[in-house]
Design a protein around this motif. Structure first.
Motif, PDB file in Angstrom:
ATOM      1  N   SER B 139       0.973  -1.216  -0.127  1.00  0.00           N
ATOM      2  CA  SER B 139       0.059  -0.147   0.100  1.00  0.00           C
ATOM      3  C   SER B 139       0.935   1.386   0.084  1.00  0.00           C
ATOM      4  O   SER B 139       0.355   2.401  -0.152  1.00  0.00           O
ATOM      5  CB  SER B 139      -1.094   0.006   1.218  1.00  0.00           C
ATOM      6  N   GLN B 140       2.331   1.215   0.438  1.00  0.00           N
ATOM      7  CA  GLN B 140       2.986   2.175   0.505  1.00  0.00           C
ATOM      8  C   GLN B 140       3.508   2.707  -0.714  1.00  0.00           C
ATOM      9  O   GLN B 140       4.236   3.607  -0.948  1.00  0.00           O
ATOM     10  CB  GLN B 140       4.293   2.143   1.556  1.00  0.00           C
ATOM     11  N   PHE B 141       3.638   1.661  -2.002  1.00  0.00           N
ATOM     12  CA  PHE B 141       4.090   1.551  -3.091  1.00  0.00           C
ATOM     13  C   PHE B 141       3.436   2.716  -3.783  1.00  0.00           C
ATOM     14  O   PHE B 141       2.066   2.768  -3.957  1.00  0.00           O
ATOM     15  CB  PHE B 141       4.483   0.337  -3.701  1.00  0.00           C
ATOM     16  N   ARG B 142       4.192   3.592  -4.731  1.00  0.00           N
ATOM     17  CA  ARG B 142       3.601   4.603  -5.481  1.00  0.00           C
ATOM     18  C   ARG B 142       3.395   4.079  -6.741  1.00  0.00           C
ATOM     19  O   ARG B 142       4.358   4.474  -7.616  1.00  0.00           O
ATOM     20  CB  ARG B 142       4.235   5.781  -5.434  1.00  0.00           C
ATOM     21  N   LEU B 143       2.335   3.386  -7.358  1.00  0.00           N
ATOM     22  CA  LEU B 143       2.172   2.909  -8.653  1.00  0.00           C
ATOM     23  C   LEU B 143       2.204   3.855  -9.646  1.00  0.00           C
ATOM     24  O   LEU B 143       2.948   3.649 -10.845  1.00  0.00           O
ATOM     25  CB  LEU B 143       1.177   1.860  -8.717  1.00  0.00           C
ATOM     26  N   THR B 144       1.204   4.961  -9.478  1.00  0.00           N
ATOM     27  CA  THR B 144       1.266   6.140 -10.487  1.00  0.00           C
ATOM     28  C   THR B 144       2.527   6.592 -10.760  1.00  0.00           C
ATOM     29  O   THR B 144       2.987   7.009 -12.003  1.00  0.00           O
ATOM     30  CB  THR B 144       0.253   7.064  -9.847  1.00  0.00           C
ATOM     31  N   SER B 145       3.331   6.894  -9.731  1.00  0.00           N
ATOM     32  CA  SER B 145       4.754   7.765  -9.829  1.00  0.00           C
ATOM     33  C   SER B 145       5.415   6.637 -10.693  1.00  0.00           C
ATOM     34  O   SER B 145       6.185   7.002 -11.705  1.00  0.00           O
ATOM     35  CB  SER B 145       5.255   7.835  -8.568  1.00  0.00           C
ATOM     36  N   LEU B 146       5.524   5.176 -10.694  1.00  0.00           N
ATOM     37  CA  LEU B 146       6.290   4.354 -11.199  1.00  0.00           C
ATOM     38  C   LEU B 146       5.918   4.427 -12.598  1.00  0.00           C
ATOM     39  O   LEU B 146       6.830   4.290 -13.710  1.00  0.00           O
ATOM     40  CB  LEU B 146       6.147   2.861 -10.695  1.00  0.00           C
ATOM     41  N   VAL B 147       4.605   4.334 -12.824  1.00  0.00           N
ATOM     42  CA  VAL B 147       4.113   4.369 -14.493  1.00  0.00           C
ATOM     43  C   VAL B 147       4.497   5.619 -15.084  1.00  0.00           C
ATOM     44  O   VAL B 147       5.030   5.646 -16.294  1.00  0.00           O
ATOM     45  CB  VAL B 147       2.672   4.145 -14.440  1.00  0.00           C
ATOM     46  N   TYR B 148       4.601   6.540 -14.273  1.00  0.00           N
ATOM     47  CA  TYR B 148       4.849   8.098 -14.845  1.00  0.00           C
ATOM     48  C   TYR B 148       6.448   8.025 -15.399  1.00  0.00           C
ATOM     49  O   TYR B 148       6.779   8.288 -16.385  1.00  0.00           O
ATOM     50  CB  TYR B 148       4.632   9.105 -14.066  1.00  0.00           C
ATOM     51  N   HIS B 149       7.311   7.490 -14.377  1.00  0.00           N
ATOM     52  CA  HIS B 149       8.838   7.240 -14.572  1.00  0.00           C
ATOM     53  C   HIS B 149       9.070   6.488 -15.659  1.00  0.00           C
ATOM     54  O   HIS B 149       9.995   6.573 -16.547  1.00  0.00           O
ATOM     55  CB  HIS B 149       9.439   7.179 -13.346  1.00  0.00           C
ATOM     56  N   CYS B 150       8.392   5.228 -15.772  1.00  0.00           N
ATOM     57  CA  CYS B 150       8.481   4.386 -16.862  1.00  0.00           C
ATOM     58  C   CYS B 150       8.109   4.984 -18.212  1.00  0.00           C
ATOM     59  O   CYS B 150       8.984   4.860 -19.173  1.00  0.00           O
ATOM     60  CB  CYS B 150       7.439   3.078 -16.648  1.00  0.00           C
ATOM     61  N   GLN B 151       7.257   5.902 -18.265  1.00  0.00           N
ATOM     62  CA  GLN B 151       6.639   6.492 -19.515  1.00  0.00           C
ATOM     63  C   GLN B 151       7.777   7.689 -19.884  1.00  0.00           C
ATOM     64  O   GLN B 151       8.575   7.603 -21.055  1.00  0.00           O
ATOM     65  CB  GLN B 151       5.553   7.452 -19.307  1.00  0.00           C
ATOM     66  N   GLN B 152       8.288   8.354 -18.739  1.00  0.00           N
ATOM     67  CA  GLN B 152       9.351   9.119 -19.158  1.00  0.00           C
ATOM     68  C   GLN B 152      10.780   8.651 -19.537  1.00  0.00           C
ATOM     69  O   GLN B 152      11.392   9.087 -20.261  1.00  0.00           O
ATOM     70  CB  GLN B 152       9.803   9.939 -17.698  1.00  0.00           C
ATOM     71  N   THR B 153      11.118   7.625 -18.693  1.00  0.00           N
ATOM     72  CA  THR B 153      12.616   6.904 -19.040  1.00  0.00           C
ATOM     73  C   THR B 153      12.413   5.940 -20.015  1.00  0.00           C
ATOM     74  O   THR B 153      13.516   5.707 -20.893  1.00  0.00           O
ATOM     75  CB  THR B 153      13.299   6.519 -17.869  1.00  0.00           C
ATOM     76  N   GLY B 154      11.374   5.051 -20.401  1.00  0.00           N
ATOM     77  CA  GLY B 154      11.231   4.345 -21.067  1.00  0.00           C
ATOM     78  C   GLY B 154      10.487   4.418 -22.444  1.00  0.00           C
ATOM     79  O   GLY B 154      11.365   4.827 -23.457  1.00  0.00           O
ATOM     80  N   LEU B 155       9.373   4.719 -22.333  1.00  0.00           N
ATOM     81  CA  LEU B 155       8.699   5.069 -23.632  1.00  0.00           C
ATOM     82  C   LEU B 155       9.182   6.149 -24.460  1.00  0.00           C
ATOM     83  O   LEU B 155       9.292   6.047 -25.597  1.00  0.00           O
ATOM     84  CB  LEU B 155       7.140   5.219 -23.158  1.00  0.00           C
ATOM     85  N   ARG B 156       9.459   7.305 -23.785  1.00  0.00           N
ATOM     86  CA  ARG B 156       9.923   8.388 -24.456  1.00  0.00           C
ATOM     87  C   ARG B 156      11.310   8.186 -25.237  1.00  0.00           C
ATOM     88  O   ARG B 156      11.886   8.961 -25.999  1.00  0.00           O
ATOM     89  CB  ARG B 156      10.307   9.528 -23.615  1.00  0.00           C
ATOM     90  N   ALA B 157      12.118   7.254 -24.634  1.00  0.00           N
ATOM     91  CA  ALA B 157      13.245   7.037 -25.300  1.00  0.00           C
ATOM     92  C   ALA B 157      13.307   5.852 -26.416  1.00  0.00           C
ATOM     93  O   ALA B 157      14.261   5.762 -26.956  1.00  0.00           O
ATOM     94  CB  ALA B 157      14.378   6.443 -24.181  1.00  0.00           C
ATOM     95  N   VAL B 158      12.250   5.331 -26.588  1.00  0.00           N
ATOM     96  CA  VAL B 158      12.137   4.267 -27.590  1.00  0.00           C
ATOM     97  C   VAL B 158      12.568   4.705 -28.969  1.00  0.00           C
ATOM     98  O   VAL B 158      13.352   4.067 -29.602  1.00  0.00           O
ATOM     99  CB  VAL B 158      10.731   3.715 -27.648  1.00  0.00           C
ATOM    100  N   SER B 159      12.004   5.815 -29.353  1.00  0.00           N
ATOM    101  CA  SER B 159      12.437   6.325 -30.658  1.00  0.00           C
ATOM    102  C   SER B 159      13.840   6.675 -30.994  1.00  0.00           C
ATOM    103  O   SER B 159      14.702   6.026 -31.966  1.00  0.00           O
ATOM    104  CB  SER B 159      11.565   7.547 -31.153  1.00  0.00           C
ATOM    105  N   ILE B 160      14.460   7.258 -29.929  1.00  0.00           N
ATOM    106  CA  ILE B 160      16.039   7.612 -30.339  1.00  0.00           C
ATOM    107  C   ILE B 160      16.701   6.293 -29.960  1.00  0.00           C
ATOM    108  O   ILE B 160      17.770   5.999 -30.694  1.00  0.00           O
ATOM    109  CB  ILE B 160      16.422   8.701 -29.218  1.00  0.00           C
TER     110      ILE B 160
END
Lengths: 259, 362
Positions: B139-160
């Protein structure tokens, strides 16, 4: 009053997008006076200061300093006028990569022909006049407390002995003794240098101790201006609450509390 | 009222054997024109304007024995104010010898690097502790934050990452073909591309690109929060910065970097295949057949490194962010230092992996 106005603001309107901060605002600053600008949070005191010194372009109206419109000025005129005013920002706005003494030297570097020795000793004089100990000269802004940063900011604002000084909340966040010393410093400098001071403040003690006149910002304009005694007579809910509230009563000097 | 430029102020100086007369404006702008100290008597009757710089000059003249006459009342007050404020310089510190400085600086640097290393292990421990705590109390884990950072560091880097790796495949095929054609061994270009991309280049270059993108972002975001005392505020509100800041960011990297590495591998092979077809006439089906003969170990060896690189990037970025002081300068220097040290650490780790795998014989 026969003294000339060094700043005249007429029908000023400032807005950010749809949000109008000032509408039809008029304000005068006379030579040699300390004008306190008060107002609730978000009434645009700092915005007014920034529009006068030209950091924000007003949407309408005119701002003249020494009789010249600052919004329509050539580069050379602007440079000349910037040598005649000094600005102290809320947190000092010191350059963090320079020591206190080097910060004060920055405006002095604009003086052609000034030797290094003269510049350093003048900077050290200003630092001392602003009430800082000698060893503060070598300190970096991140090493200083909030009050010391304000003093260093004042030293930099006064480096070229300007005729107008803009002070944005100089005593906010200072302990009462420090704030009291700062008030005395401002009055002392005004008397010695015949400064005109535009003082944005929330501090009622400062208003009592320093200000010749007070301008109240409310309802997007300068609601009223006058001396402290006149402010106490104004019949406006906000002004009455401000100057008659419990803090105001505590700040009033003994000789005025009856009157 | 005319707008006078204070820098145009005029000072008149008359000197009659030691008797100096100053007139006009004795201000900071005319200070360079003042005569050096040493006058016996200074007549100031004609002085119209004086500022603190002028008063400072007169105060120094007076201290050296000059007699000031004809000073007006207001100027006299200013002179007294200024001469009271002239600071007494502190005694300068005794000069230190050069070898003392060298030893001092070397010692500081050595201790500094060692303590940075110790702090890195501390941050790794803090991340792992936060991870275990999150597993025990989900319950202490911040899933929203994890998903947001996955998007920032993962998804956004796919193209480059995909484009970079594709071009690396193209370059390898092109350069490899030129060399292998001399031996008539063109078809081995497939082995060359597959092994180098899958084993080394795909994941290493991905990690370097992500290090450049994400380490700086981590340091800057955590550092600016540190600068504005947000992290202290978090602590007082009972939020654990390890849990709120470090865990989601590092975990997002650990999850995303293997995926990015896989994408890099695939697009590197695609680039190689296309180039071999154009340049060497190796048809896609032949490419696939040759590729099938290559051990899958190479791909596993490459991807196994990804979580380690991700930890390096995340820990260095978060640590540098937490080291930011209160001034803007330290934010900038920490950001650039963290990117450099992250890339450097990735290359060192890659070399260590090579040695390890060769000892293990994989």
């Amino acid at each position: 009053m026969s003294r000339e106005n060094v700043i005249e603001v007429r029908n000023l309107r400032t807005q950010f997008g749809d949000h109008v901060v000032h509408q039809d605002l008029d304000l005068d600053l006379r030579r040699g006076e300390i004008l306190g600008v008060v107002g609730g949070s978000g009434t645009g005191k700092s915005v007014l200061l920034r529009s006068i010194v030209g950091l924000i372009r007003p949407a309408a109206g005119s701002v003249s300093v020494f009789g010249r419109d600052v919004t329509a000025m050539s580069g050379a005129e602007r440079e000349a006028i910037e040598r005649r005013w000094g600005v102290m920002f809320q947190d000092g706005a010191l350059f963090s990569s320079l020591s206190v003494q080097e910060n004060v030297e920055v405006p002095l570097r604009a003086v052609p022909g000034l030797s290094d020795e003269q510049r350093v000793s003048l900077a050290q004089l200003k630092v001392s006049m602003a009430g800082l100990p000698f060893k503060a000269n070598a300190d970096f802004p991140s090493d200083l407390s909030g009050g010391m940063r304000k003093r260093a900011g004042l030293a930099r604002a006064l480096a070229l002995d300007p005729e107008i000084v803009f002070l944005d909340e100089p005593t906010a966040g200072l302990d009462p003794i420090g704030a009291d010393a700062f008030d005395k410093l401002i009055v002392g400098l005004r008397d010695a240098l015949n400064l005109s001071v535009f003082l944005v403040t929330h501090d009622l003690d400062t208003l009592h101790a320093c200000c010749d006149r007070i301008a109240v910002l409310a309802e997007k304009r300068v609601l009223t201006t006058g001396t402290m005694a006149e402010m106490l007579q104004v019949d406006h809910p906000w002004v009455r609450e401000y100057f008659h509230g419990p803090r105001a009563r505590a700040a009033q000097p003994a000789d005025r509390s009856e009157g | 009222m005319t707008l006078s430029d204070p820098s145009q102020a005029q000072l008149t100086i008359t000197n009659r054997d030691g008797d100096l007369a100053l007139g006009g404006a004795l201000v900071v702008w005319t200070l360079p024109r003042t005569p050096p100290p040493g006058a016996q008597r200074i007549d100031l009757t004609d002085l119209q304007r004086m500022d603190t710089a002028g008063a400072h000059y007169l105060a120094r003249q007076r201290a050296q024995g000059a007699e000031l006459v004809g000073l007006s009342q207001s100027h006299r007050i200013l002179l007294e104010t200024v001469s009271d404020a002239i600071p007494a310089p502190d005694k300068p510190a005794p000069p230190r010898s050069w070898w003392h400085d060298i030893c001092r600086n070397t010692g500081k640097r050595v201790v500094g690097s060692l303590s940075t290393f110790v702090q890195m292990t501390e941050y790794l421990g803090r991340f792992l502790a936060a991870l275990l705590r999150a597993l025990r109390h989900p319950s202490q884990f911040r899933l929203t934050s994890l998903v947001y950072h996955c998007q920032q560091t993962g998804l956004r880097a796919v193209s480059i990452v995909a484009v970079m790796s594709f071009l690396i495949g193209v370059v390898l095929a092109f350069q490899g073909a030129a060399q292998l054609r001399q031996f008539g061994a063109e078809v081995f270009v497939v082995d060359l591309i597959a092994i180098s991309v899958l084993r080394e280049l795909g994941i290493l270059l991905t990690a370097i690109v992500v290090a450049g993108r994400t380490t700086s972002a981590l340091t800057a975001s955590i550092g600016s929060m540190k600068m504005r005392e947000e992290i202290d505020a978090m602590r007082t509100l009972g939020m654990d910065p390890d849990m709120v800041l470090i865990l989601p960011r590092v975990l997002a990297l650990v999850l995303m970097l293997p995926i990015l590495g896989l994408i890099a591998d695939l697009s590197g092979l695609l680039g190689g295949a296309i180039m071999s077809w154009i340049e060497l006439g190796v048809s896609p089906s032949m490419f696939m057949t040759r590729l099938g003969d290559i051990s899958v170990d190479h791909a596993i060896v490459g991807l196994v490194k990804a979580p380690v690189f991700a930890l390096i990037i995340g820990i260095i970025g978060c640590h540098a962010g937490m080291m930011v002081g209160k001034d803007a300068e330290s934010l900038g220097s920490q950001t650039s230092a963290s990117v450099v040290s992250a890339i450097f650490a990735i290359i060192i780790a890659d070399a260590a992996f090579s040695i390890l795998f060769s000892v293990l014989g994989i």
